[in-house]
Design a protein around this motif. Sequence first.
Motif, short mmCIF file in Angstrom:
data_model
loop_
_atom_site.label_atom_id
_atom_site.label_comp_id
_atom_site.label_asym_id
_atom_site.label_seq_id
_atom_site.Cartn_x
_atom_site.Cartn_y
_atom_site.Cartn_z
N LEU A 1 0.71 -1.18 -0.02
CA LEU A 1 -0.13 -0.10 -0.03
C LEU A 1 0.82 1.34 -0.09
O LEU A 1 0.38 2.27 0.19
CB LEU A 1 -1.13 -0.05 1.41
N CYS A 2 2.18 1.29 0.16
CA CYS A 2 2.93 2.38 -0.31
C CYS A 2 2.64 3.14 -1.37
O CYS A 2 2.56 2.74 -2.61
CB CYS A 2 4.44 2.10 -0.17
N PRO A 3 2.21 4.54 -1.24
CA PRO A 3 1.65 5.50 -2.40
C PRO A 3 2.67 5.76 -3.52
O PRO A 3 2.64 6.88 -3.62
CB PRO A 3 1.01 6.48 -1.65
N PHE A 4 3.37 4.96 -4.13
CA PHE A 4 4.37 5.36 -4.97
C PHE A 4 4.86 4.26 -5.82
O PHE A 4 4.72 3.19 -5.41
CB PHE A 4 5.65 6.18 -4.61
N ASP A 5 5.44 4.75 -7.08
CA ASP A 5 5.76 3.65 -8.13
C ASP A 5 7.23 3.48 -8.10
O ASP A 5 7.91 4.54 -7.69
CB ASP A 5 5.27 3.87 -9.46
N GLY A 6 8.10 2.46 -8.67
CA GLY A 6 9.42 2.35 -8.64
C GLY A 6 9.93 2.24 -7.10
O GLY A 6 9.41 1.80 -6.26
N ARG A 7 11.11 2.65 -7.08
CA ARG A 7 11.86 2.83 -5.85
C ARG A 7 12.36 3.95 -5.54
O ARG A 7 12.85 4.95 -6.23
CB ARG A 7 13.31 1.47 -5.87
N ILE A 8 12.39 4.49 -4.17
CA ILE A 8 13.10 5.46 -3.52
C ILE A 8 14.19 5.03 -2.61
O ILE A 8 14.22 3.95 -2.30
CB ILE A 8 12.05 6.53 -2.84
N LEU A 9 15.09 5.95 -2.60
CA LEU A 9 16.37 5.51 -1.99
C LEU A 9 17.13 4.28 -2.33
O LEU A 9 17.39 3.60 -1.72
CB LEU A 9 16.17 5.80 -0.47
N ALA A 10 17.05 4.05 -3.77
CA ALA A 10 17.53 2.76 -4.17
C ALA A 10 18.82 2.49 -4.17
O ALA A 10 19.69 3.22 -4.34
CB ALA A 10 16.88 2.64 -5.53
N SER A 11 19.10 1.29 -3.72
CA SER A 11 20.43 0.62 -4.04
C SER A 11 20.41 -0.72 -4.60
O SER A 11 19.49 -1.55 -4.36
CB SER A 11 20.97 0.37 -2.49
N ASP A 12 21.43 -0.96 -5.35
CA ASP A 12 21.24 -2.07 -6.24
C ASP A 12 21.68 -3.46 -5.23
O ASP A 12 22.70 -3.37 -4.54
CB ASP A 12 22.41 -2.04 -7.21
N PRO A 13 20.88 -4.51 -5.57
CA PRO A 13 21.59 -5.77 -4.70
C PRO A 13 22.51 -6.35 -5.17
O PRO A 13 23.00 -5.94 -6.28
CB PRO A 13 20.03 -6.67 -4.76
N GLU A 14 23.34 -7.39 -4.56
CA GLU A 14 24.50 -7.77 -4.96
C GLU A 14 24.15 -9.33 -5.21
O GLU A 14 23.36 -9.98 -4.46
CB GLU A 14 25.69 -7.71 -3.86
N ARG A 15 25.05 -9.91 -6.14
CA ARG A 15 24.82 -11.23 -6.63
C ARG A 15 24.99 -12.02 -5.36
O ARG A 15 26.34 -11.71 -4.82
CB ARG A 15 25.75 -11.49 -7.72
N GLY A 16 24.17 -12.97 -5.03
CA GLY A 16 24.54 -13.82 -3.96
C GLY A 16 23.91 -13.35 -2.56
O GLY A 16 23.64 -14.13 -1.59
N ASP A 17 22.97 -12.24 -2.66
CA ASP A 17 22.25 -11.90 -1.24
C ASP A 17 21.05 -12.84 -1.47
O ASP A 17 20.44 -13.47 -2.25
CB ASP A 17 21.70 -10.42 -1.61
N VAL A 18 20.74 -12.98 -0.22
CA VAL A 18 19.26 -13.68 0.22
C VAL A 18 18.09 -12.68 0.34
O VAL A 18 18.26 -11.75 1.14
CB VAL A 18 19.48 -14.58 1.45
#
Length: 262
Positions: A71-88
Amino acid sequence: MTAKREKENGIVETIKTVVYALLIAGIFRSLFFQPFWIPSGSMKDTLLIGDFLFVNKMAYGYSRYSCPFGLCPFDGRILASDPERGDVVVFRHPVNGTDFIKRLIGLPGDSIQMKDGVLHINGEPVEITPAGDFEEEYRKQGPVGYFPQCENAPVGEGGTCTKPRSIETLPNGVSHSVLNIRDGFFSDNTPVFSVPEGHYFFMGDNRDNSQDSRYSRANGGVGFVPAENLIGRADRIMFSSGGRSLFFLWTWRADRFFKAVE
């Protein structure tokens, strides 16, 4: 002040306290950490049925799925950081709306394929090192009561269920254990998957018992997962219980309390 008025004021204060507590809990859950119970064996032996952890929602920024019920009222991502390969990672299933937990294997632009049980990333096989067998008792696990799948099946209830374990090292140096139940299964040999921009490819560590990105959504899998569906990163197991109920104290796995997720 009459006793009746004092009672009414007490009820109002109690309601206000409960409302404030719920608001604080909702904000904390939406912005910082979300509790997550491991319901299935798809991530064994990294995560076991009955492990309880908090998902770090600050790791990748926020999307509409960061809020309960999306229910967060926005699309996409804010304060985004890229995940790293191997993250769970815990993410929202693109179709059925449930929360899944898997390991991030493919980044945007990657090609992913399984050949004879060996993961290939961008045409190159990852390093695999045998690491003995993973053993567990063949019995019902967790509230749902799943029996584990065994490489040495059939196994009678109470017997030892085994699966060969290997250490898989990804191109960025992240190492983790993976399990094998059977050879020649579909999960051991797949077509090449080309990960589109803005999407990720996930797999379970229990490779022959995981509905993940190797399977299309029409076949019960998750396919490619959009970036906005990422909820957070699993960093540490806080508590673990191997029984049908949390209150079966004798099934608590103290050696897994506060264990880092690798």
